[in-house]
Design an enzyme around this catalytic site. Structure first.
Site, PDB file in Angstrom:
ATOM      1  N   LYS A 106       0.869  -1.177   0.000  1.00 36.82           N
ATOM      2  CA  LYS A 106       0.000   0.000   0.000  1.00 36.82           C
ATOM      3  C   LYS A 106       0.905   1.226   0.000  1.00 36.82           C
ATOM      4  O   LYS A 106       1.642   1.471   0.953  1.00 36.82           O
ATOM      5  CB  LYS A 106      -0.912   0.011   1.216  1.00 36.82           C
ATOM      6  CG  LYS A 106      -1.820   1.236   1.250  1.00 36.82           C
ATOM      7  CD  LYS A 106      -2.433   1.443   2.626  1.00 36.82           C
ATOM      8  CE  LYS A 106      -3.073   2.818   2.681  1.00 36.82           C
ATOM      9  NZ  LYS A 106      -3.385   3.238   4.058  1.00 36.82           N
ATOM     10  N   GLY A 167      -7.489   9.440  10.392  1.00 34.69           N
ATOM     11  CA  GLY A 167      -7.677   9.508  11.840  1.00 34.69           C
ATOM     12  C   GLY A 167      -8.703  10.514  12.307  1.00 34.69           C
ATOM     13  O   GLY A 167      -8.879  10.705  13.509  1.00 34.69           O
ATOM     14  N   ALA A 193      -9.319   5.960   4.888  1.00 37.75           N
ATOM     15  CA  ALA A 193      -9.197   7.127   5.771  1.00 37.75           C
ATOM     16  C   ALA A 193     -10.521   7.866   5.924  1.00 37.75           C
ATOM     17  O   ALA A 193     -11.265   8.042   4.964  1.00 37.75           O
ATOM     18  CB  ALA A 193      -8.117   8.101   5.300  1.00 37.75           C
ATOM     19  N   GLY A 194     -10.784   8.306   7.150  1.00 34.98           N
ATOM     20  CA  GLY A 194     -11.944   9.128   7.444  1.00 34.98           C
ATOM     21  C   GLY A 194     -13.106   8.397   8.077  1.00 34.98           C
ATOM     22  O   GLY A 194     -13.974   9.022   8.694  1.00 34.98           O
ATOM     23  N   ASN A 215      -8.641   1.882  10.419  1.00 30.17           N
ATOM     24  CA  ASN A 215      -7.855   1.538  11.595  1.00 30.17           C
ATOM     25  C   ASN A 215      -8.355   2.286  12.825  1.00 30.17           C
ATOM     26  O   ASN A 215      -8.825   1.697  13.794  1.00 30.17           O
ATOM     27  CB  ASN A 215      -6.383   1.819  11.334  1.00 30.17           C
ATOM     28  CG  ASN A 215      -5.463   1.453  12.499  1.00 30.17           C
ATOM     29  OD1 ASN A 215      -4.297   1.814  12.502  1.00 30.17           O
ATOM     30  ND2 ASN A 215      -5.944   0.740  13.502  1.00 30.17           N
ATOM     31  N   SER A 216      -8.271   3.622  12.772  1.00 30.82           N
ATOM     32  CA  SER A 216      -8.590   4.432  13.950  1.00 30.82           C
ATOM     33  C   SER A 216     -10.009   4.212  14.449  1.00 30.82           C
ATOM     34  O   SER A 216     -10.258   4.253  15.659  1.00 30.82           O
ATOM     35  CB  SER A 216      -8.389   5.917  13.641  1.00 30.82           C
ATOM     36  OG  SER A 216      -7.058   6.186  13.280  1.00 30.82           O
TER      37      SER A 216
END
EC number: 2.8.1.10
Length: 264
Positions: A106, A167, A193-194, A215-216
């Protein structure tokens, strides 16, 4: 009996996966929580920040691969923390060496530490080098449809536009750009993301994304294990809703019961 619309397989670099949820390994309180959350998510692809996580480059330190086994998961090395093409290329080559010739990576090349927006100029440079070097490149990019198209034309096997800042948990900030990217896509499109909660993941899948990487949203949840389970079901529900096709939106009401045969 009504016909159920069949789904096409989710395939990356010639390998087919059952889960359309990809997860990261950062920000958990310890290795045990990392292992348990990933297991609860049902994910088969796990991304690892090579510059921040030991996957063998630091002998004597805890190795993530001892709890996230390459025999059980597809490890997706990423270049998080890289701010130019040369740095990202070096990181991918290190990952290939550590993972015995592993080609799937990635790519992310960041513009600055405040926004973590992708530096698309350096991203394109790195993508060109890595594709020529034999890597299967999944690439983090902006939600600019033109950049996404260029990255696919270079030879990236998947484009991964951000839905919001890394994040941030802001959710799907610009669904319209994502729709344009999806309409033009010649390779799989994954939101990256987001995503902040399960409904965000569902929306991404309802738009037609092949998968979601996050992830976050799990690691920062009050109960990461429970949120991992929620994300698993959210992605599945969103995919089913996309395949089913939502009803059209209307300004005015429409009775669900027929008017014929009313009692007078």
């Amino acid at each position: 009996m009504s016909q159920v619309r069949s789904d096409k397989p989710f395939t990356l670099a010639g390998r087919t996966y059952q889960s359309r949820l990809l997860v990261g390994t950062g920000k958990y309180k310890d290795m045990d929580e990392t292992r348990d959350a990933i297991a609860a998510s049902g994910a088969e692809i796990v991304t690892v920040a090579v510059r921040r996580t030991n996957i063998g480059q630091n002998p004597g330190e805890p190795n993530l691969l001892d709890v996230i086994s390459p025999e059980q998961y597809t490890i997706l090395p990423n270049t998080a923390g890289c701010y130019d093409a040369a740095e990202a290329v070096r990181t991918c080559r290190l990952a290939r060496e550590l993972l015995d010739g592993h080609k799937l990576v990635k790519l992310e090349v960041l513009a600055d530490q405040k926004t973590l927006f992708p530096n698309v100029i350096e991203t394109i440079k790195a993508a060109e080098i890595l594709v020529k070097d034999g890597f299967d490149v999944m690439v983090y990019t902006s939600d600019d449809p033109i950049i996404a198209r260029q990255l696919a034309e270079i030879g990236c096997i998947a484009v991964m536009p951000l839905a919001g800042l890394i994040g941030s948990g802001l959710g799907i900030c610009n669904p319209y750009n994502l729709r344009i990217i999806l309409e033009e896509a010649k390779v799989p499109v994954l939101v990256d993301a987001g995503v902040g909660t399960a409904s965000d993941a569902t929306i991404a899948m309802e738009l037609g994304c092949e998968a979601v990487l996050l992830n976050s949203a799990i690691a920062h949840a009050q109960d990461p294990i429970l949120m991992a389970r929620a994300m698993k079901h959210a992605v599945e529900a969103g995919r089913l809703a996309y395949l089913a096709g939502r009803m059209p939106k209307k300004l005015y009401a429409s009775a669900s019961s027929p008017l014929d045969g009313l009692i007078k």
